[in-house]
Design an enzyme around this catalytic site. Structure first.
Site, PDB file in Angstrom:
ATOM      1  N   ASP A  62      45.871  -6.917  12.745  1.00  0.00           N
ATOM      2  CA  ASP A  62      46.233  -8.324  12.632  1.00  0.00           C
ATOM      3  C   ASP A  62      45.349  -9.131  13.579  1.00  0.00           C
ATOM      4  OD1 ASP A  62      47.394 -10.830  12.502  1.00  0.00           O
ATOM      5  OD2 ASP A  62      49.445 -10.115  12.781  1.00  0.00           O
ATOM      6  N   TYR A 155      44.492 -28.357   6.709  1.00  0.00           N
ATOM      7  CA  TYR A 155      43.389 -27.513   6.265  1.00  0.00           C
ATOM      8  C   TYR A 155      42.052 -28.122   6.659  1.00  0.00           C
ATOM      9  CZ  TYR A 155      40.212 -25.015   3.114  1.00  0.00           C
ATOM     10  OH  TYR A 155      39.170 -24.277   2.594  1.00  0.00           O
ATOM     11  N   LYS A 159      39.315 -26.513   9.253  1.00  0.00           N
ATOM     12  CA  LYS A 159      37.948 -26.183   8.865  1.00  0.00           C
ATOM     13  C   LYS A 159      36.922 -27.029   9.625  1.00  0.00           C
ATOM     14  CE  LYS A 159      38.656 -22.813   5.978  1.00  0.00           C
ATOM     15  NZ  LYS A 159      38.268 -21.439   6.372  1.00  0.00           N
ATOM     16  N   VAL A 188      35.879 -22.205  -4.998  1.00  0.00           N
ATOM     17  CA  VAL A 188      35.396 -20.856  -5.278  1.00  0.00           C
ATOM     18  C   VAL A 188      36.013 -20.371  -6.595  1.00  0.00           C
ATOM     19  CG1 VAL A 188      35.194 -18.506  -4.390  1.00  0.00           C
ATOM     20  CG2 VAL A 188      35.219 -20.448  -2.805  1.00  0.00           C
ATOM     21  N   THR A 190      37.708 -18.057  -8.362  1.00  0.00           N
ATOM     22  CA  THR A 190      38.575 -16.896  -8.188  1.00  0.00           C
ATOM     23  C   THR A 190      39.675 -16.924  -9.247  1.00  0.00           C
ATOM     24  OG1 THR A 190      40.128 -18.025  -6.714  1.00  0.00           O
ATOM     25  CG2 THR A 190      38.194 -16.990  -5.693  1.00  0.00           C
TER      26      THR A 190
END
Length: 237
Positions: A62, A155, A159, A188, A190
């Site tokens: 972790d 977020y 970032k 992305v 995915t």
């Protein structure tokens, strides 16, 4: 920096879409790999996907447990002699809440998985990179860091912090032969993003394999003059 086929590469977040693509890209170039994530079974599946004939270690650890992480890396370097590259790929995304309604828990989660994981990874790996005479670190920011968008304050802030930490680490480590850069992927391509955004054209998104090629480049001697950079990797979007 050494050629990929001479490197030991540590990849955090190794069981995610980008982690698996990056492991495959380094493996094709003959690198030795240390794959790090919390789920051992997922790590073993990722290792098996890479096939035979390469050296792959699975570190079930972790990143938010720094003492355990430091001990794992010390044992890894004892087995292999040195560490050459740290690819800090662990992270996560969430959005949807206006900034003034964002809970402390949401803030903490985004900072933990995107910033604190990077900090702990760097703290554990940098002494080994220095001891080995240099190397590379590649971090993952996001297009949403610059400029920040609506409904993704935690977020975007996390970032943005990745960019700042990348610049700080680069300034501190460049004289010791360690290049530190970050990439800023756009959306992305995915399975998860396709399911979440069925009305969007994934042809405009960036494939994990394309991002992985940029990461491999930044860890190679071809990028020896690049450090402290935040590199857009947007695809066609």
């Amino acid at each position: 920096m050494r050629e990929p086929d001479q490197q030991l590469v540590l990849i955090t977040g190794a069981t995610g879409n980008l982690g698996r693509a990056t492991a495959a890209a380094f493996a094709r170039r003959g690198a030795r790999l240390a794959l790090l994530a919390r789920d051992r079974e997922a790590l073993e599946r990722t290792r098996d996907e890479l096939g035979t004939g390469i050296t792959v270690e699975c570190l079930a650890c972790d990143l938010l447990a720094p003492d355990a992480l430091g001990a794992e890396l010390a044992r890894l370097v004892e087995r292999h002699g040195r560490l050459d590259t740290l690819a800090n790929l662990a992270g996560g995304f969430a959005m949807g809440t206006p900034l003034h309604q964002t809970s402390d828990a949401d803030w903490d989660r985004m900072l933990d998985i995107n910033v604190r994981t990077l900090l702990h990874g760097a703290r554990a790996a940098v002494p080994h990179l220095i001891a080995g005479g240099g190397g590379a670190m590649v971090n993952v920011s996001a297009r949403a860091a610059r400029p920040a968008g609506a409904y993704m304050g935690p977020y975007s802030a996390a970032k943005s912090a990745v960019i700042a930490l990348t610049e700080t680490l680069s300034a501190e480590l460049r004289d010791q032969g360690i290049n530190v850069n970050c990439i800023l992927p756009g959306t992305v391509d995915t399975p998860e993003n396709r399911a979440a955004m069925p009305d969007q054209d994934p042809g405009d998104w960036v494939e994990p394999a394309a991002i992985a090629e940029v990461i491999v480049f930044l860890a190679s001697p071809a990028a020896r003059a690049v450090t402290g950079a935040a590199i857009p990797v947007y695809g066609r979007s």
